[in-house]
Design an enzyme around this catalytic site. Structure first.
Site, mmCIF file in Angstrom:
data_model
loop_
_atom_site.group_PDB
_atom_site.id
_atom_site.type_symbol
_atom_site.label_atom_id
_atom_site.label_comp_id
_atom_site.label_asym_id
_atom_site.label_seq_id
_atom_site.Cartn_x
_atom_site.Cartn_y
_atom_site.Cartn_z
ATOM 1 N N ASN A 318 18.250 4.296 4.890
ATOM 2 C CA ASN A 318 17.111 3.631 5.527
ATOM 3 C C ASN A 318 16.158 3.099 4.447
ATOM 4 O O ASN A 318 14.968 3.430 4.418
ATOM 5 C CB ASN A 318 16.390 4.595 6.470
ATOM 6 C CG ASN A 318 15.686 3.865 7.603
ATOM 7 O OD1 ASN A 318 15.588 2.640 7.599
ATOM 8 N ND2 ASN A 318 15.181 4.610 8.564
ATOM 9 N N HIS A 349 8.934 8.205 13.616
ATOM 10 C CA HIS A 349 10.167 8.362 14.389
ATOM 11 C C HIS A 349 9.887 8.798 15.822
ATOM 12 O O HIS A 349 10.646 8.448 16.734
ATOM 13 C CB HIS A 349 11.096 9.374 13.720
ATOM 14 C CG HIS A 349 11.889 8.805 12.589
ATOM 15 N ND1 HIS A 349 11.441 8.825 11.279
ATOM 16 C CD2 HIS A 349 13.105 8.186 12.552
ATOM 17 C CE1 HIS A 349 12.339 8.243 10.503
ATOM 18 N NE2 HIS A 349 13.357 7.853 11.247
#
Length: 463
Positions: A318, A349
């Site tokens: 990521n 998240h």
């Protein structure tokens, strides 16, 4: 999921069309901005229905902040509003839908837009509200000197190449792409006359796109086959725990984690291919003279699978989110940058408890791994056999540590997470604490992360 794949495949076709028929030599920047925005809005509505209104509300709220807020505070106000709105949407997922994943789960695009909004605000603050000597070289390069127009702002946030799955990119890079300067700027960094060229070459992304589509196809096949045969839930099945030795459970944990990763390999590589197909993502020429199209790549699979340190693994997983965290948090907070960066990542998240187990465990293991590396690695560099042995051991430990850390991220809830860590005897937590108690830690202060120009200035003044 079907809508997601359909939209990304249609976006891939649209990207080729956009590069060929709406390239900078065929259309003005305004036309390219407009088409990229309209396509993006259509994809959002097609995928998420009326839930897509959340994307547009957040975008317009922050456009107002960007134009009305004072420059010294623009990044703070933007961050609070964007992260606050995102968090409220995350709360609705966990309480209204009780851990369910919506068939129209709009949180992914909202997370990407939040990254872009806060990135632009910080870079605008750097460009207008700070002196050049206060900035690092990277901040100086990416600083935005003027507020974008509404069309530029909407295009950057809602363009069809990245609205569904990202990745986040820097505003100046995106504008350079739309205006046709993106590839040219990178090519000028190379002395082509020395290489025998009379003029600048014209790199084509087709080869890079085909390569990434092959990775996407393999990842999809592995995802469809492995995840059914190796479900993460089986790792806490009572019968499995009673009959399987500890080392075998560690091996199974590695396998199920590998199976779970293929979903991300598929989505991120396909998103990268979409941007490349549109002509965006050129990063320059490597030492072998090969054109690179990895400016927007979100992962480096080879480096992930061969990582011999927790840091190396995280840096190649990521990647664009890591760059965002560095831009908006790590480089700006005065204290505890590592811990606060992990906490922000968890909040971004969502609010599922599993995310916080993962990122809080990640803080502990990161600090322990750093202590081991700083205190022990140099003893194993004196000979090739010692270095190979060190790499093998650290590879095994790194891969198992990442599996151990990431499992709650997939499980989401508290009960299965506690059951999992209990079955693993909390071994990584205990080992990390022991390492931190035994090995000396070199403190990382804010002064170690001073802007390059400022550090040079201080050095000159002291002399």
């Amino acid at each position: 999921q079907i809508n997601f794949v359909a939209c990304q495949l249609f976006a891939l076709l649209a990207a080729f069309w956009f590069r060929i028929y709406l390239g900078p030599s065929h259309a003005s920047s305004a036309v390219r901005h407009a088409f990229a925005t309209l396509f993006g809005i259509y994809f959002a509505v097609f995928c998420f229905g009326w839930y897509s209104i959340h994307l547009f509300v957040l975008v317009m709220m922050n456009y107002g902040i960007m134009n009305m807020a004072s420059i010294p505070n623009i990044h703070r106000y933007t961050f609070v509003v964007a992260m606050g709105y995102l968090t409220l949407c995350h709360i609705s997922r966990i309480y209204i839908f009780h851990y369910g994943i919506l068939t129209t789960d709009f949180s992914g695009p909202l997370m990407i837009i939040t990254q872009k909004i806060t990135t632009l605000a910080c870079q605008l603050h750097d460009g207008i509200g700070r002196q050049a000597e206060e900035l690092t070289a990277e901040q100086n390069r990416l600083a935005v000197k003027t507020r974008p127009s509404l069309l530029e702002y909407l295009s950057y946030l809602l363009n069809f190449m990245s609205i569904i799955a990202g990745p986040c990119s820097n505003y100046k890079d995106y504008i350079a792409f739309i205006e046709g300067r993106h590839v040219h700027m990178k090519l000028l960094e190379v002395n082509w006359k020395q290489k025998g060229y009379d003029r600048l070459p014209d790199p084509s992304p087709t080869g890079a796109v085909m390569y990434k589509l092959c990775i996407t196809l393999v990842s999809l096949i592995l995802f469809l086959t492995l995840t059914k045969n190796f479900p993460m839930a089986y790792i806490i099945d009572n019968e499995f725990l009673d009959k399987t030795p500890f080392l075998s459970r560690l091996g199974y944990l590695y396998v199920v984690t590998q199976a779970a990763k293929t979903k991300y390999y598929f989505a991120w590589t396909l998103a990268d291919a979409v941007n490349n197909a549109a002509g965006y993502g050129f990063s320059g020429v490597d030492e072998k003279g090969i054109f690179r199209w990895d400016l927007l790549s979100n992962l480096n699979i080879w480096n992930i699978e061969t990582a011999t340190s927790f840091k190396m693994y995280i840096e190649n997983w990521n990647i664009q989110t890591a760059a965002w965290l560095k831009c908006v948090c790590y480089d700006r907070v005065p204290w505890y940058p590592t811990a606060l960066t992990f906490i922000l990542s968890a909040l971004w998240h969502g609010i599922y408890p599993g995310y916080y187990f993962t990122f809080l465990t990640g803080i502990l293991i990161t600090l322990a791994a750093r202590a081991v590396r700083n205190n022990c690695r140099h003893y194993f560099l004196s000979s090739v056999p010692l270095k190979i042995a060190y790499d093998v051991v650290t590879w095994v430990v790194t891969q198992l540590a990442m599996c151990y850390t990431a499992a709650p991220f997939v499980m989401l809830a508290v009960e299965p997470t506690i059951k999992f860590y209990t079955s693993m005897y909390f071994h990584m937590h205990i080992l990390s604490i022991l390492v931190l108690l035994v090995l000396p830690i070199r403190p990382q202060t804010h002064s170690m992360r001073k802007p390059q120009n400022q550090a040079m200035k201080n050095s000159i003044e002291s002399k």
